[in-house]
Design a protein around this motif. Sequence first.
Motif, PDB file in Angstrom:
ATOM      1  N   ALA A 175       0.831  -1.202   0.000  1.00 10.54           N
ATOM      2  CA  ALA A 175       0.000   0.000   0.000  1.00 10.54           C
ATOM      3  C   ALA A 175       0.867   1.255   0.000  1.00 10.54           C
ATOM      4  O   ALA A 175       1.865   1.342   0.722  1.00 10.54           O
ATOM      5  N   THR A 176       0.477   2.219  -0.814  1.00 10.46           N
ATOM      6  CA  THR A 176       1.189   3.493  -0.899  1.00 10.46           C
ATOM      7  C   THR A 176       0.417   4.554  -0.131  1.00 10.46           C
ATOM      8  O   THR A 176      -0.782   4.736  -0.344  1.00 10.46           O
ATOM      9  N   ALA A 177       1.101   5.240   0.762  1.00 15.29           N
ATOM     10  CA  ALA A 177       0.446   6.274   1.550  1.00 15.29           C
ATOM     11  C   ALA A 177      -0.059   7.391   0.646  1.00 15.29           C
ATOM     12  O   ALA A 177       0.624   7.800  -0.301  1.00 15.29           O
ATOM     13  N   ASP A 178      -1.243   7.884   0.941  1.00 16.53           N
ATOM     14  CA  ASP A 178      -1.849   8.956   0.153  1.00 16.53           C
ATOM     15  C   ASP A 178      -2.559   9.916   1.112  1.00 16.53           C
ATOM     16  O   ASP A 178      -3.769   9.794   1.338  1.00 16.53           O
ATOM     17  N   PRO A 179      -1.813  10.866   1.696  1.00 17.75           N
ATOM     18  CA  PRO A 179      -2.428  11.798   2.648  1.00 17.75           C
ATOM     19  C   PRO A 179      -3.598  12.573   2.053  1.00 17.75           C
ATOM     20  O   PRO A 179      -4.510  12.967   2.787  1.00 17.75           O
ATOM     21  N   ALA A 180      -3.579  12.788   0.728  1.00 18.47           N
ATOM     22  CA  ALA A 180      -4.663  13.535   0.095  1.00 18.47           C
ATOM     23  C   ALA A 180      -6.003  12.840   0.273  1.00 18.47           C
ATOM     24  O   ALA A 180      -7.056  13.484   0.300  1.00 18.47           O
ATOM     25  N   SER A 181      -5.986  11.514   0.374  1.00 21.72           N
ATOM     26  CA  SER A 181      -7.217  10.762   0.591  1.00 21.72           C
ATOM     27  C   SER A 181      -7.291  10.234   2.024  1.00 21.72           C
ATOM     28  O   SER A 181      -7.951   9.250   2.296  1.00 21.72           O
ATOM     29  N   HIS A 182      -6.583  10.915   2.938  1.00 19.70           N
ATOM     30  CA  HIS A 182      -6.580  10.568   4.364  1.00 19.70           C
ATOM     31  C   HIS A 182      -6.128   9.122   4.593  1.00 19.70           C
ATOM     32  O   HIS A 182      -6.731   8.386   5.368  1.00 19.70           O
ATOM     33  N   ASP A 183      -5.062   8.746   3.880  1.00 23.96           N
ATOM     34  CA  ASP A 183      -4.532   7.393   4.023  1.00 23.96           C
ATOM     35  C   ASP A 183      -3.028   7.450   4.268  1.00 23.96           C
ATOM     36  O   ASP A 183      -2.228   7.076   3.405  1.00 23.96           O
TER      37      ASP A 183
END
Length: 524
Positions: free
Chosen positions: A315-323
């Motif tokens: 899984a790749t972190a994606d702060p834009a989607s709160h992940d």
Amino acid sequence: GKNWTKMADATELQEPTTGSALIGTAQAASMYAPGVQAWYNEWIKPDPTRQVNGVPTRLTFGLEEVWQNESTLQPQDGKSQFKVIGRYFGGDTCLFLNSPLPVCPTNRQVDPSTTTHPDQHGAIYVPDREDGVTLLVGNDGGVYRQVARSGEEFDNTKWGKGANRGFNTLLPYDARMAKDGTVYAGLQDNGQLKIEPNGTQIAVYGGDGFYAAVDPTNSNVSYEEYTGGDMSVSSDGGHNWRDINPDLVNPAFGTAFTMDPKDPNHLMVGGRNIRETTFGPSTTSPGGTDDDGNGNDWRNVYNLGTRKHPGDAAATADPASHDPNNRLSAVDLQGKSAYVGFCGYCDVITEGSPFKNGFATNVAGGKAPKPLTSDGWHIAKAKGLPNRFITGVEIDPANPKTVYVTLGGYAARRWGAPGVEGEKATNLGKGHVYKSTNAGKSFVNISANLPNAPADAIIKRGKQLIVGTDIGAFISKNTKGTKWALLGKNLPAAPVYSLQLKPGNPNLLVVATFGRGVYTYRFP
């Protein structure tokens, strides 16, 4: 309060004429410049002995350093120039803020130069009967004072060594004792503390100190954790240290690590990635032999994934989607068995929201646990565990499927109340101590009559549990937590961040209080 006038801004504080020790190279200034920690340390105080028509002419404020206006004869009711009177570093020290010139800072050099401890949190002016005034400032190192007589100014040369004699306010996150009575403790922004058996206290490592460990049978072998999980080991009692940085992904500012009580060479630490070593003081930082089993480096044993995809190494972190990436918040290790508490957006104040916790273990997984491997590691369902910060984990030595956890009182970091940033805080539950008998699949609340205060640490002693909370230490009647009582007398009502039974002597408890130092308690 109707009209406001700007007196200074962050850009002006970075000008090379201020005398700030945080003005180094352009690259350094872009990473760490005056005001970088204004969310953490900031105060403003006018000098009551200096005024014109009721308007103060001397104004002092604290950020990382202590600042004062240049001209103390002019009313401070408009634009002003400010200078530093309590620098981040003393003498010509510059550390990571290297300057091409032989001294740092490059202007207003004072020799000899004393200063306060960095990171200012409060101040007070105390006028005296001789028309002078004393300025006392409080910071991450305690209290410092400087006196200015009538017509005198404050500067970097007159701070001395502080005003902390008898002011017992050490802030240990963690304290660990060896069989010979030697203690190592990580102090908040004051490095690594060593307490010798005779009571002598020594600073053996500088900077920020957090978690600690010591070989129970050889107190010369100790470990310290600096910011971001950067660990070091000493084999000579703290005289010399060697870096064994585990190279973590998304570590906490203060990263919990632990030593296996059954094997002092066995340690575990983590950020998003959980790393393990069985090489003790011979451990090396990951390099060319990383994770291939050919060297003494840390081994990756599990990946906590992201907030929305826990346990997914891909899984790749994606702060834009709160992940965001998940991050270890607490860990315990007993022989082959390990448990980890973690969170995604662990700090809604500085990172983002919403907060979410989780629980991982290598117990009762697809394979039997095996050190230095991923065997058995999985995300536990943790049904019934409230969505709050997991502060402590304790494996039952008699049964690795039984585990106890402590929870903070908040949905975000320890110090952020639920909803403090406008986030929706759900599933907060009640109580601060929980128990699982099925390797974390489900939990029950065993807080009973414990005070409704954040819990920070837990250990099992015989058929009882001991819990450290924000207001002291408590002991249970049994491991079911049906009744709790205050443990002993004379322990200050301060947060208890760590608990340890002395190796080889379960009747001696070692406690780290965050604010009043290290204590011991002897059971009858």
